[in-house]
Write an enzyme that holds these catalytic residues in place. Structure first.
Site, PDB file in Angstrom:
ATOM      1  N   ASP A 108      -3.038  -4.398   3.989  1.00 12.00           N
ATOM      2  CA  ASP A 108      -2.016  -5.122   4.669  1.00 12.00           C
ATOM      3  C   ASP A 108      -2.307  -6.571   4.707  1.00 12.00           C
ATOM      4  OD1 ASP A 108       0.027  -6.084   6.282  1.00 12.00           O
ATOM      5  OD2 ASP A 108      -0.357  -4.306   7.809  1.00 12.00           O
ATOM      6  N   LEU A 125       9.415  -6.341  15.092  1.00 18.17           N
ATOM      7  CA  LEU A 125       8.919  -7.266  13.979  1.00 18.17           C
ATOM      8  C   LEU A 125       9.055  -6.169  12.840  1.00 18.17           C
ATOM      9  CD1 LEU A 125       7.486  -8.600  16.511  1.00 18.17           C
ATOM     10  CD2 LEU A 125       5.610  -9.029  14.744  1.00 18.17           C
ATOM     11  N   GLU A 128       7.599  -9.040   2.400  1.00 15.38           N
ATOM     12  CA  GLU A 128       7.917  -7.847   1.660  1.00 15.38           C
ATOM     13  C   GLU A 128       6.707  -7.088   1.157  1.00 15.38           C
ATOM     14  OE1 GLU A 128       9.510  -5.042  -0.238  1.00 15.38           O
ATOM     15  OE2 GLU A 128      10.938  -6.385   0.077  1.00 15.38           O
ATOM     16  N   GLY A 129       6.644  -5.790   1.147  1.00 18.64           N
ATOM     17  CA  GLY A 129       5.552  -5.075   0.576  1.00 18.64           C
ATOM     18  C   GLY A 129       4.248  -5.402   1.251  1.00 18.64           C
ATOM     19  N   SER A 168       9.108  -6.023   8.689  1.00 19.10           N
ATOM     20  CA  SER A 168       9.005  -6.789   7.666  1.00 19.10           C
ATOM     21  C   SER A 168       9.872  -6.515   6.285  1.00 19.10           C
ATOM     22  CB  SER A 168       7.554  -6.313   7.069  1.00 19.10           C
ATOM     23  OG  SER A 168       6.648  -6.532   8.255  1.00 19.10           O
ATOM     24  N   ARG A 190      -0.197  -9.023   5.537  1.00 25.20           N
ATOM     25  CA  ARG A 190       0.879  -9.777   6.690  1.00 25.20           C
ATOM     26  C   ARG A 190       0.061 -10.552   7.447  1.00 25.20           C
ATOM     27  NH1 ARG A 190       4.602  -4.851   8.293  1.00 25.20           N
ATOM     28  NH2 ARG A 190       2.494  -3.570   8.277  1.00 25.20           N
ATOM     29  N   THR A 206      -0.611   4.871  -0.908  1.00 21.16           N
ATOM     30  CA  THR A 206      -0.195   3.579  -0.659  1.00 21.16           C
ATOM     31  C   THR A 206      -1.371   2.781  -0.291  1.00 21.16           C
ATOM     32  OG1 THR A 206       1.369   2.145   0.847  1.00 21.16           O
ATOM     33  CG2 THR A 206       0.202   4.028   1.834  1.00 21.16           C
TER      34      THR A 206
HETATM   35  N1  LIG Z   1       2.397  -2.460  -0.521  1.00 29.06           N
HETATM   36  C1  LIG Z   1       3.349  -1.564  -0.045  1.00 29.06           C
HETATM   37  N2  LIG Z   1       4.365  -1.969   0.702  1.00 29.06           N
HETATM   38  C2  LIG Z   1       5.108  -0.891   1.296  1.00 29.06           C
HETATM   39  C3  LIG Z   1       4.858   0.174   0.729  1.00 29.06           C
HETATM   40  N3  LIG Z   1       5.803   0.837   1.422  1.00 29.06           N
HETATM   41  C4  LIG Z   1       6.610  -0.044   2.209  1.00 29.06           C
HETATM   42  N4  LIG Z   1       5.900  -0.944   2.252  1.00 29.06           N
HETATM   43  C5  LIG Z   1       6.127  -2.358   3.053  1.00 29.06           C
HETATM   44  O1  LIG Z   1       5.610  -1.999   4.354  1.00 29.06           O
HETATM   45  C6  LIG Z   1       6.170  -2.864   5.200  1.00 29.06           C
HETATM   46  C7  LIG Z   1       6.851  -2.121   6.311  1.00 29.06           C
HETATM   47  O2  LIG Z   1       6.718  -2.652   7.355  1.00 29.06           O
HETATM   48  P1  LIG Z   1       7.146  -2.149   8.877  1.00 29.06           P
HETATM   49  O3  LIG Z   1       7.742  -1.154   8.982  1.00 29.06           O
HETATM   50  O4  LIG Z   1       7.256  -3.487   9.635  1.00 29.06           O
HETATM   51  O5  LIG Z   1       5.435  -2.031   9.359  1.00 29.06           O
HETATM   52  P2  LIG Z   1       4.474  -1.058   9.840  1.00 29.06           P
HETATM   53  O6  LIG Z   1       3.330  -1.439   9.377  1.00 29.06           O
HETATM   54  O7  LIG Z   1       5.030   0.499   9.311  1.00 29.06           O
HETATM   55  O8  LIG Z   1       4.751  -0.720  11.423  1.00 29.06           O
HETATM   56  P3  LIG Z   1       5.882   0.039  12.352  1.00 29.06           P
HETATM   57  O9  LIG Z   1       6.964   0.189  11.454  1.00 29.06           O
HETATM   58  O10 LIG Z   1       6.140  -1.190  13.399  1.00 29.06           O
HETATM   59  O11 LIG Z   1       5.254   0.909  12.846  1.00 29.06           O
HETATM   60  C8  LIG Z   1       7.503  -3.604   4.457  1.00 29.06           C
HETATM   61  O12 LIG Z   1       7.188  -4.736   4.169  1.00 29.06           O
HETATM   62  C9  LIG Z   1       7.612  -2.625   3.195  1.00 29.06           C
HETATM   63  O13 LIG Z   1       8.249  -3.521   1.881  1.00 29.06           O
HETATM   64  C10 LIG Z   1       3.987   0.632  -0.216  1.00 29.06           C
HETATM   65  O14 LIG Z   1       3.945   1.734  -0.422  1.00 29.06           O
HETATM   66  N5  LIG Z   1       3.231  -0.470  -0.548  1.00 29.06           N
END
Ligand SMILES: Nc1nc2c(ncn2[C@@H]2O[C@H](COP(=O)(O)OP(=O)(O)OP(=O)(O)O)[C@@H](O)[C@H]2O)c(=O)[nH]1
Ligand SMILES: [Zn+2]
EC number: 3.5.4.25
Length: 358
Positions: free
Chosen positions: A290, A214, A256-257, A216, A292, A278
């Site tokens: 989060d 999954l 996103e984000g 994002s 989502r 973050t």
């Molecule tokens: N709000 C915010 N979003 C971020 C930041 N860095 C990355 N993201 C977002 O975080 C999400 C990362 O999602 P994933 O890698 O699917 O999810 P995860 O929760 O890290 O879980 P896994 O990768 O499955 O271990 C994306 O939507 C990025 O755009 C940040 O500093 N702030």
């Protein structure tokens, strides 16, 4: 022929993004709502002329501003009659918090109901704006002849929180570097929000757990090769692993984000440059860590005929949400790639504060 509530909500999101107010109807009357981020100087003056205006902010934002959140999850900050755009934006937007720390003292409203304020904030979040809204009581017939979008707030709240049905739009073959036998499926939510995608590699057996990811959306990581996160390498590694095994399914979710949208994520990045991590950055903006909703992913898997997955993730919350949505997670497949000097701290914070597995 008139629009139903789902359609009115979509229209309200668009209106708020453009700086047009919407009218919410509740049990005890109506309020006019304008998003703090997009309201113009002229419209702000018009809103202030209507009566006692509140600026609804989340409990998270209130904490940073030391405003009393009598409603728990939100605060109704009383807007002074002489307030200008700068005042409103200074409450909504944390970018100048450190440069101009003296915003208060802020007075919060305690009496009355916060139901409409809660819906107003949810609308701003759904519109991917800063979660802060001007709210002012108006007569129930206020919008008559004004072409403003009107909503039943009592019904809109639960409808926004509910899961919207996704319709399958189209599928087609797209040979990928990682796997030549790939198909892209497009799914469209019935509430007019962004489409989500599924990339199916090979032709996985629907009766067995499928290797699944999954993902994002992350414009900066996926497309630009940003070193601040691990998204791009995770996306490529997941597709590569599916390609090697000859099958798998990767969901590309428009979250996103972590669900706050790209503009708000860039606001979070600007705060991170001021020294916040973050999680803190999201909170200062007024968001949860989060935002989502992974029920989306479960719905897509189900629509594709999958009921069990070997999930590629380091995030236990994803596993919990899949399981709660009726998808059996038979195995967690760790996905550790893309560590850089720029994201070392980011990944450590996710492990410390968001329970990510290292
Ligand atoms: N709000 C915010 N979003 C971020 C930041 N860095 C990355 N993201 C977002 O975080 C999400 C990362 O999602 P994933 O890698 O699917 O999810 P995860 O929760 O890290 O879980 P896994 O990768 O499955 O271990 C994306 O939507 C990025 O755009 C940040 O500093 N702030
Ligand atoms: Zn990323």
């Amino acid at each position: 022929m008139g629009p139903d509530l789902t359609e009115l909500l979509a229209r309200a999101r668009g209106d708020l993004r453009m700086g047009v107010p919407v009218v919410l109807h509740g049990k005890d009357g109506a309020v006019l709502v304008a998003a703090a981020e997009t309201v113009s100087e002229v419209r702000l003056a018009e809103v202030l002329a209507l009566g006692a205006v509140d600026l609804a902010i989340t409990g998270r934002r209130a904490e940073t501003l030391k405003a009393r959140a009598y409603d728990g999850d939100l605060a109704r900050v009383i807007v002074p009659g002489r307030a200008g755009l700068e005042w409103v934006q200074g409450i909504a937007d944390p970018s100048e918090d450190l440069a101009q720390p003296m915003k208060g003292p802020l007075a919060s409203r305690r009496d009355g109901e916060a139901v409409m304020h809660r819906v107003a904030i949810a609308l701003c979040k759904a519109a991917r704006l800063l979660p802060a809204a001007l709210v002012v009581p108006v007569r129930a017939d206020y919008a008559t002849g004004q072409l403003l979008t009107e909503l039943d707030a009592v019904a809109a709240g639960p409808l926004m929180a509910s899961l919207h049905a996704l319709g399958h739009v189209v599928s087609a073959r797209v040979p990928l570097r990682a796997a030549e036998n790939a198909r892209l499926h497009i799914f469209r939510p019935d509430d007019g929000s962004d489409e989500h995608y599924a990339i199916e590699i090979g032709r996985p057996d629907r009766s067995k757990p499928v290797l699944a990811r999954l993902h994002s959306a992350c414009f900066t990581g996926d497309l630009l090769g940003s070193l601040k996160c691990d998204c791009g390498p995770q996306l490529n590694a997941a597709l590569a692993q599916m390609g090697e095994q000859g099958e798998g399914v990767l969901l590309y979710l428009q979250q996103e984000g972590r669900g706050i949208g790209l503009a708000n994520k860039m606001r979070a990045y600007a705060l991170q440059d001021q020294g916040f991590d973050t999680v803190e950055a999201n909170h200062r903006l007024g968001f949860e860590d989060d935002e989502r909703d992974f029920r989306l992913g479960a719905q897509i898997l189900e629509k594709l005929g999958f009921s069990a997955v070997r999930l590629m993730t380091n995030n236990p919350a994803k596993i919990a949400m899949m399981t709660a949505s009726g998808i059996d997670v038979t195995e967690r497949v760790p996905l550790k790639v893309g560590l850089s000097a720029h994201n070392e701290r980011y990944l450590a914070v996710k492990a410390e504060k968001s329970g990510h597995l290292l």
